[in-house]
Design a protein around this motif. Structure first.
Motif: not given
Length: 279
Positions: A253-266, A268-279
């Motif tokens: 779970i890592a936050d991409d500051p250039m992408t708006p958070d649209t998921g659920a949780g408090s 940083a929001i997890i990405d979909r798929g097998a990889y997490e976009r790293q800041p």
């Protein structure tokens, strides 16, 4: 663990699977590449035990599967309480047939409860009428797919919803026995399928053909870029118990500051798929 270059057609006796998982066995941080499954078998075969025996949940955890021919996974059991967990796997650029022709889904899960989380199934080629992921629960069992990408799989050369997922079993497709939540699925039809925040939006994979321009090789890149609808749009609760790292070994779970958070949780929001976009 790496399984490569195995040709199941050469098997002359049982077992004829590439890998067989029993009871609480886990296949973790592994690669399955360049293999051919034997007809009526699978490269990964999973048998589940009765839940009354204790923690008997077989698990696939961060496994990359590419460039194979024939059936990849078959998981099955009998009875309520049998289950399997699949977390962080990536299945891409495989062919659903191998000589002699084996017609069947790439991943088939039957008569067990299953959780498929934070995984990617993409750009696999299947014979006409077949699907990348076939889910068939029996009464009392359930199938849950979350934070995953099932995209660009082709059946008979065409990308359709049926080429991505097939839902079967003894309950209606609108029941809670099936859940496909916060996923990106090609040609997602919506109602009557049960799912929260699932859509057919293109995940915008970085470089599916890699540098060499050849599908099904080690340099194929299915990570997500900044701005992808799969970034910061999952559900932290559905991230997968005990899964702290993605397929690269980076923090899950890592936050991409250039992408708006649209998921659920408090946080940083997890990405979909097998990889997490790293800041």
């Amino acid at each position: 663990f790496e399984l490569s270059g195995i040709d199941g057609r050469n098997a002359t006796s049982s077992p004829r699977d590439g890998v067989r998982l029993l009871d609480a066995a886990t296949l973790e941080r592994s690669v399955v590449a360049g293999c051919v499954s034997r007809p009526s078998s699978a490269l990964i075969q999973v048998w589940t035990a009765d839940a009354a025996l204790g923690d008997t949940t077989p698990r696939l955890d961060r496994v990359r599967v590419f460039g194979n021919r024939g059936r990849i996974l078959r998981a099955q059991g009998s009875g309520i309480g049998r289950r399997i967990e699949i977390v962080g796997i990536q299945v891409h650029d495989n062919s659903g047939d191998g000589p002699p022709l084996e017609v069947g889904p790439l991943l088939e899960i039957r008569r067990v409860s299953a959780r498929i989380l934070s995984s990617t199934l993409a750009r696999n080629e299947l014979p006409s009428g077949q699907t990348a992921l076939r889910l068939e629960p029996s009464s009392g069992n359930s199938m849950r797919v979350g934070n995953s990408i099932v995209f660009g799989n082709r059946s008979g050369g065409t990308v359709t919803f049926d080429a991505q997922v097939e839902l079967d079993g003894d309950t209606g497709i609108g029941s809670t026995d099936f859940r496909i939540d916060r996923c990106l699925v090609s040609n997602w039809p919506g109602f009557p399928l049960a799912g929260i925040a699932t859509s057919g939006a293109d995940p915008l994979f970085l470089a599916p053909l890699g540098v060499d321009g050849v599908p099904g090789t080690v340099d194929d890149d299915y990570r997500l870029p900044t701005g992808s609808p799969g970034v910061d749009s999952g559900d932290n609760v559905r991230g997968g118990a005990g899964m702290d790292f993605d397929l690269d070994g980076a923090p899950r779970i890592a936050d991409d500051p250039m992408t708006p958070d649209t998921g659920a949780g408090s946080g940083a929001i997890i990405d979909r798929g097998a990889y997490e976009r790293q800041p």
